[in-house]
Design an enzyme around this catalytic site. Structure first.
Site, PDB file in Angstrom:
ATOM      1  N   SER A 143       0.858  -1.213  -0.080  1.00 27.24           N
ATOM      2  CA  SER A 143       0.035   0.060  -0.174  1.00 27.24           C
ATOM      3  C   SER A 143       0.943   1.158  -0.002  1.00 27.24           C
ATOM      4  CB  SER A 143      -0.840   0.013   1.367  1.00 27.24           C
ATOM      5  OG  SER A 143      -1.545   1.411   1.547  1.00 27.24           O
ATOM      6  N   TYR A 156      -1.358  -0.787  10.061  1.00 29.51           N
ATOM      7  CA  TYR A 156      -1.428  -1.094   8.838  1.00 29.51           C
ATOM      8  C   TYR A 156      -0.429  -0.511   8.398  1.00 29.51           C
ATOM      9  CZ  TYR A 156      -3.781  -1.429   4.236  1.00 29.51           C
ATOM     10  OH  TYR A 156      -4.029  -1.587   2.859  1.00 29.51           O
ATOM     11  N   ILE A 189      -8.158   2.815  -3.466  1.00 26.71           N
ATOM     12  CA  ILE A 189      -9.097   2.149  -4.637  1.00 26.71           C
ATOM     13  C   ILE A 189     -10.276   2.088  -4.287  1.00 26.71           C
ATOM     14  CG2 ILE A 189      -8.940  -0.078  -5.877  1.00 26.71           C
ATOM     15  CD1 ILE A 189      -6.354   1.413  -6.101  1.00 26.71           C
ATOM     16  N   ALA A 190     -11.314   2.272  -5.157  1.00 30.98           N
ATOM     17  CA  ALA A 190     -12.663   2.234  -4.973  1.00 30.98           C
ATOM     18  C   ALA A 190     -13.321   0.780  -4.990  1.00 30.98           C
ATOM     19  CB  ALA A 190     -13.653   2.897  -5.873  1.00 30.98           C
ATOM     20  N   THR A 191     -13.579  -0.018  -3.939  1.00 31.44           N
ATOM     21  CA  THR A 191     -14.405  -1.107  -4.154  1.00 31.44           C
ATOM     22  C   THR A 191     -15.661  -1.228  -3.395  1.00 31.44           C
ATOM     23  OG1 THR A 191     -13.545  -1.580  -1.961  1.00 31.44           O
ATOM     24  CG2 THR A 191     -12.133  -2.192  -3.640  1.00 31.44           C
ATOM     25  N   LEU A 193     -16.774  -2.287  -0.942  1.00 33.33           N
ATOM     26  CA  LEU A 193     -16.704  -1.991   0.674  1.00 33.33           C
ATOM     27  C   LEU A 193     -16.790  -0.499   0.933  1.00 33.33           C
ATOM     28  CD1 LEU A 193     -14.553  -4.515   2.474  1.00 33.33           C
ATOM     29  CD2 LEU A 193     -17.026  -4.531   2.304  1.00 33.33           C
TER      30      LEU A 193
HETATM   31  P1  NDP Z   1     -11.438  -6.750   0.964  1.00 35.08           P
HETATM   32  O1  NDP Z   1     -11.523  -6.298   2.289  1.00 35.08           O
HETATM   33  O2  NDP Z   1     -12.491  -6.298  -0.323  1.00 35.08           O
HETATM   34  O3  NDP Z   1     -10.798  -8.141   0.556  1.00 35.08           O
HETATM   35  C1  NDP Z   1      -9.929  -8.973   1.374  1.00 35.08           C
HETATM   36  C2  NDP Z   1      -9.695 -10.057   0.753  1.00 35.08           C
HETATM   37  O4  NDP Z   1      -8.768 -10.749   1.697  1.00 35.08           O
HETATM   38  C3  NDP Z   1     -11.146 -11.089   0.791  1.00 35.08           C
HETATM   39  O5  NDP Z   1     -11.034 -11.676  -0.372  1.00 35.08           O
HETATM   40  C4  NDP Z   1     -10.899 -11.930   2.058  1.00 35.08           C
HETATM   41  O6  NDP Z   1     -11.433 -13.233   1.722  1.00 35.08           O
HETATM   42  C5  NDP Z   1      -9.261 -11.811   2.032  1.00 35.08           C
HETATM   43  N1  NDP Z   1      -8.687 -12.414   3.442  1.00 35.08           N
HETATM   44  C6  NDP Z   1      -8.681 -11.573   4.505  1.00 35.08           C
HETATM   45  N2  NDP Z   1      -8.387 -12.367   5.570  1.00 35.08           N
HETATM   46  C7  NDP Z   1      -7.974 -13.440   5.159  1.00 35.08           C
HETATM   47  C8  NDP Z   1      -7.565 -14.693   5.699  1.00 35.08           C
HETATM   48  N3  NDP Z   1      -6.992 -14.848   7.094  1.00 35.08           N
HETATM   49  N4  NDP Z   1      -7.284 -15.768   5.087  1.00 35.08           N
HETATM   50  C9  NDP Z   1      -7.452 -15.694   3.805  1.00 35.08           C
HETATM   51  N5  NDP Z   1      -7.940 -14.696   2.907  1.00 35.08           N
HETATM   52  C10 NDP Z   1      -8.270 -13.517   3.881  1.00 35.08           C
HETATM   53  O7  NDP Z   1      -9.868  -5.925   0.616  1.00 35.08           O
HETATM   54  P2  NDP Z   1      -9.310  -5.049  -0.680  1.00 35.08           P
HETATM   55  O8  NDP Z   1      -9.647  -5.676  -1.916  1.00 35.08           O
HETATM   56  O9  NDP Z   1      -9.632  -3.649  -0.506  1.00 35.08           O
HETATM   57  O10 NDP Z   1      -7.857  -5.407  -0.348  1.00 35.08           O
HETATM   58  C11 NDP Z   1      -7.131  -6.197  -0.834  1.00 35.08           C
HETATM   59  C12 NDP Z   1      -5.429  -6.023  -0.736  1.00 35.08           C
HETATM   60  O11 NDP Z   1      -5.104  -4.737  -1.191  1.00 35.08           O
HETATM   61  C13 NDP Z   1      -5.205  -5.719   0.915  1.00 35.08           C
HETATM   62  O12 NDP Z   1      -3.936  -6.448   1.110  1.00 35.08           O
HETATM   63  C14 NDP Z   1      -5.311  -4.387   1.128  1.00 35.08           C
HETATM   64  O13 NDP Z   1      -4.426  -4.218   2.213  1.00 35.08           O
HETATM   65  C15 NDP Z   1      -4.481  -3.901  -0.071  1.00 35.08           C
HETATM   66  N6  NDP Z   1      -4.886  -2.605  -0.528  1.00 35.08           N
HETATM   67  C16 NDP Z   1      -6.347  -2.055  -0.492  1.00 35.08           C
HETATM   68  C17 NDP Z   1      -6.371  -0.777  -0.785  1.00 35.08           C
HETATM   69  C18 NDP Z   1      -7.924  -0.220  -1.105  1.00 35.08           C
HETATM   70  O14 NDP Z   1      -7.928   1.047  -1.252  1.00 35.08           O
HETATM   71  N7  NDP Z   1      -8.795  -1.014  -0.980  1.00 35.08           N
HETATM   72  C19 NDP Z   1      -5.606   0.219  -1.115  1.00 35.08           C
HETATM   73  C20 NDP Z   1      -4.201  -0.320  -0.845  1.00 35.08           C
HETATM   74  C21 NDP Z   1      -3.841  -1.609  -0.464  1.00 35.08           C
HETATM   75  P3  NDP Z   1     -12.195 -13.776   2.962  1.00 35.08           P
HETATM   76  O15 NDP Z   1     -12.893 -12.713   3.758  1.00 35.08           O
HETATM   77  O16 NDP Z   1     -13.424 -14.505   1.714  1.00 35.08           O
HETATM   78  O17 NDP Z   1     -11.465 -15.006   3.232  1.00 35.08           O
END
Ligand code: NDP
Length: 251
Positions: A143, A156, A189-191, A193
């Site tokens: 990140s 974080y 990043i817009a998701t 969530l």
């Molecule tokens: P989400 O919360 O939308 O998705 C997180 C994903 O991680 C899910 O698929 C979840 O799967 C999985 N996950 C969480 N904990 C576990 C675990 N213990 N074991 C296996 N899978 C796990 O996150 P984002 O898409 O927003 O983020 C993805 C990555 O990008 C992260 O590393 C985040 O830090 C990074 N990031 C995001 C940004 C943003 O603005 N969104 C910006 C910069 C970096 P499930 O719960 O189904 O197991």
């Protein structure tokens, strides 16, 4: 069980069930990879958005990245089902916020465990399989907070700085085994969530702060990951690639 193309290369994506991870799964599958979509439930992309024509290239596997046994089992299953492992995207991550003087050890441990320790464990457990190939690649999800001082985000930020360090160390240590290791560090990043927050004050703040005015999309992150994992990128390793619409460098 999908009928897999035994000629295509195989890549595992942790946290592939939604958000950025699901975009990466879809992009890599559309580029011709066989993709193992790992998440705790192991039920694949949650919103059902994987195109029909790509479904035969994706296998869904249950894996908790906080367990090295679960990671080892997942990689073993992938190789049993496909015959090989050429790549790994360590995307799974969590985000927790708290004022630093109030943050409990439990929050620090949870964030560091999922975002940093799990990246190390996943790389270690994949290593015996990745090194069976002449060339293989790992992309860790960092990140742009890794180099920033962000209020209420101490754990974080520390975890994502660790991802950069893990990436550099493994890139140096494993280069002679043909394993490239990269860190992709997105800005906002817009998701699904955060879509509500993006419509409100956060969206207004980002429109002022991000030179290109809008946050990134999961598809834009997936495009960078897909470019990095190409064989032609063979001299690129150990680096952190920031993609934030010039947010962090803007004065
Ligand atoms: P989400 O919360 O939308 O998705 C997180 C994903 O991680 C899910 O698929 C979840 O799967 C999985 N996950 C969480 N904990 C576990 C675990 N213990 N074991 C296996 N899978 C796990 O996150 P984002 O898409 O927003 O983020 C993805 C990555 O990008 C992260 O590393 C985040 O830090 C990074 N990031 C995001 C940004 C943003 O603005 N969104 C910006 C910069 C970096 P499930 O719960 O189904 O197991």
């Amino acid at each position: 069980m999908p009928k897999l193309d035994k000629n295509s290369k195989v890549i595992a994506v942790t946290g592939g069930s939604r958000g950025i991870g699901s975009a990466i799964v879809k992009k890599l599958a559309s580029d011709g990879w066989t993709v193992a979509c790992l998440s705790r439930k192991g039920q694949g992309i949650e919103d059902g958005s994987l195109a029909q024509e790509l479904q035969s290239q994706v296998i869904n596997i249950a894996c908790d990245v906080n367990s090295d046994a679960s990671l080892a089992k997942a990689f073993t299953l992938i190789v049993e089902q496909t015959g090989r492992l050429d790549g790994l995207v360590n995307n799974a991550g969590i985000h927790e916020q708290e004022k630093s003087h109030l943050m409990k050890n439990e929050m620090w441990d949870a964030v560091m465990s999922t975002n940093a320790r799990a990246v190390f464990m996943s790389c270690r457990e994949a290593y015996p399989f990745l090194t069976k190939q002449t060339a293989s690649v790992i992309v860790n999800m960092g990140s742009f907070f890794d180099k920033m001082g962000v209020k209420n985000n101490l754990a974080y930020c520390a975890s994502k700085a660790a991802v950069g360090a893990i990436t550099r160390c493994l890139a140096v240590e494993w280069a002679n085994k043909g394993v490239r290791v990269m860190d992709v560090a997105p800005g906002y990043i817009a998701t699904e969530l955060n879509s509500d927050a993006m419509q409100g004050p956060l969206g207004e703040f980002l429109a002022k702060r991000i030179p290109r005015k809008t946050p990134g999309t999961p598809a834009e992150v997936a495009a960078v990951v897909a470019a990095i994992v190409q064989d032609e990128m063979s001299f690129l390793t150990g680096e952190t690639i920031y993609l934030d619409g010039a947010h962090a460098i803007a004065h």
